[in-house]
Motif scaffolding. Structure first.
Motif, PDB file in Angstrom:
ATOM      1  N   UNK A  24       0.825  -1.199   0.000  1.00 32.88           N
ATOM      2  CA  UNK A  24       0.000   0.000   0.000  1.00 32.88           C
ATOM      3  C   UNK A  24       0.866   1.259   0.000  1.00 32.88           C
ATOM      4  N   UNK A  25       1.906   1.253   0.799  1.00 30.87           N
ATOM      5  CA  UNK A  25       2.821   2.392   0.821  1.00 30.87           C
ATOM      6  C   UNK A  25       3.441   2.628  -0.551  1.00 30.87           C
ATOM      7  N   UNK A  26       3.804   1.539  -1.233  1.00 26.02           N
ATOM      8  CA  UNK A  26       4.398   1.675  -2.561  1.00 26.02           C
ATOM      9  C   UNK A  26       3.371   2.197  -3.566  1.00 26.02           C
ATOM     10  N   UNK A  27       2.142   1.688  -3.491  1.00 23.68           N
ATOM     11  CA  UNK A  27       1.105   2.081  -4.449  1.00 23.68           C
ATOM     12  C   UNK A  27       0.694   3.531  -4.278  1.00 23.68           C
ATOM     13  N   UNK A  28       0.559   3.977  -3.017  1.00 27.41           N
ATOM     14  CA  UNK A  28       0.083   5.337  -2.752  1.00 27.41           C
ATOM     15  C   UNK A  28       1.228   6.311  -2.471  1.00 27.41           C
ATOM     16  N   UNK A  29       2.456   5.806  -2.499  1.00 30.31           N
ATOM     17  CA  UNK A  29       3.648   6.632  -2.280  1.00 30.31           C
ATOM     18  C   UNK A  29       3.530   7.454  -0.998  1.00 30.31           C
ATOM     19  N   UNK A  30       3.324   6.755   0.103  1.00 30.50           N
ATOM     20  CA  UNK A  30       3.080   7.407   1.389  1.00 30.50           C
ATOM     21  C   UNK A  30       4.345   7.640   2.209  1.00 30.50           C
ATOM     22  N   UNK A  31       5.482   7.179   1.713  1.00 29.98           N
ATOM     23  CA  UNK A  31       6.707   7.335   2.496  1.00 29.98           C
ATOM     24  C   UNK A  31       6.781   6.383   3.678  1.00 29.98           C
ATOM     25  N   UNK A  32       6.089   5.253   3.591  1.00 26.99           N
ATOM     26  CA  UNK A  32       6.158   4.245   4.643  1.00 26.99           C
ATOM     27  C   UNK A  32       5.159   4.432   5.771  1.00 26.99           C
ATOM     28  N   UNK A  33       4.153   5.253   5.579  1.00 30.03           N
ATOM     29  CA  UNK A  33       3.191   5.549   6.647  1.00 30.03           C
ATOM     30  C   UNK A  33       2.499   4.287   7.169  1.00 30.03           C
TER      31      UNK A  33
END
Length: 283
Positions: free
Chosen positions: A64-73
């Motif tokens: 999910x972090x990779x897909x939404x580019x959340x910075x590891x949230x």
């Protein structure tokens, strides 16, 4: 489906996770189906997590972090989510365990949770719970083990009765893998495992298992558990008694080296041969 907007993100880590997933997905202008396609899962699973009806996995969080580019949230958040799935009475201990610099454990009937394989943990938890989300309970238990993967992990010293090695949990294959795991962990300089042999006779741990948590700045804590709940105390008298008992158990137990030899022998003789410890090439 429940109205996601009614979720209170402060209600629990799981609610916060679902709230943030919905918020960030909508910011990315993705439907549940579109995000599911990216993550190779169903839209229904996305919806269940967004409504706090399903506990996500660590792998899902990383994807999910990779897909939404959340910075590891979400990868950072999943630890809190999984810890919140532990029994309510156990969560205070898990919080303290995660902060300890030195963990001493004495076990009479089962492998310490920090050393359990997924298969062994599943068998133990399935014997204690019926009708619950077993996958989530196993994941929550295994999440505790991540403290041993830190750059500066706590020292873990475990003394366990020889009976733990002989109690066949989940069959020969599960036990062979579990004992191989002990041998693998034994190779880490901050993990020490001693076996208290049957020949030790009467000993100071016969009243039951207990753990001692030691901290850099805070008072030491003794933890005991019965079939209903766990108890922690920092009472100096109780801590002193726990330390004395643990010292006696260490003295009565086999050395670390002899314990490893016994574990290997039991694995070979009782459970069908020697299994190469996983990850031993990097140990």
């Amino acid at each position: 489906m429940a109205n996601i907007r009614s979720l209170d993100p402060s209600a629990s880590p799981l609610d916060y996770y679902g709230f943030e997933l919905r918020r960030l997905r909508e910011e990315a202008k993705l439907s549940q189906q579109q995000l599911g396609d990216i993550l190779f899962c169903t839209a229904s699973l996305i919806g269940q997590i967004e409504t706090a009806k399903k506990v996500p996995t660590r792998r899902f969080s990383e994807q999910l972090d990779a897909a939404l580019m959340t910075g590891g949230q979400f990868t950072r958040l999943i630890g809190l989510v999984l810890r919140s799935q532990l029994p309510n009475w156990f969560q205070p201990y898990a919080d303290m365990e995660a902060r300890a610099m030195y963990i001493q454990s004495f076990q009479t009937t089962l492998i310490d949770g920090l050393l359990q394989t997924p298969e062994y943990a599943r068998e133990i938890l399935s014997a204690r719970h019926e009708g619950d989300d077993l996958d989530t309970k196993v994941a929550a238990r295994l999440e505790r083990q991540r403290i041993l993967e830190r750059d500066t992990p706590p020292v873990l010293w475990v003394v366990m009765s020889e009976a733990v090695l002989c109690q066949e949990v989940g069959g020969r294959e599960v036990m062979r893998g579990q004992l191989a795991r002990l041998l693998e962990m034994q190779r880490r300089e901050w993990v020490k495992i001693q076996i208290l042999p049957f020949s030790a006779g009467a000993h100071t741990g016969m009243l039951g298992a207990f753990n001692i948590l030691r901290f850099e700045d805070d008072p030491d804590v003794v933890y005991t558990e019965d079939f209903m709940q766990g108890r922690m105390t920092a009472d100096p008298a109780a801590v002193r008694e726990g330390l004395i008992r643990y010292d006696h158990l260490q003295a009565a137990a086999l050395s670390v080296e002899s314990s490893a030899a016994l574990i290997a022998r039991v694995m070979e003789e009782r459970y069908g041969g020697r299994t190469a410890p996983r990850g031993s090439e990097s140990a």
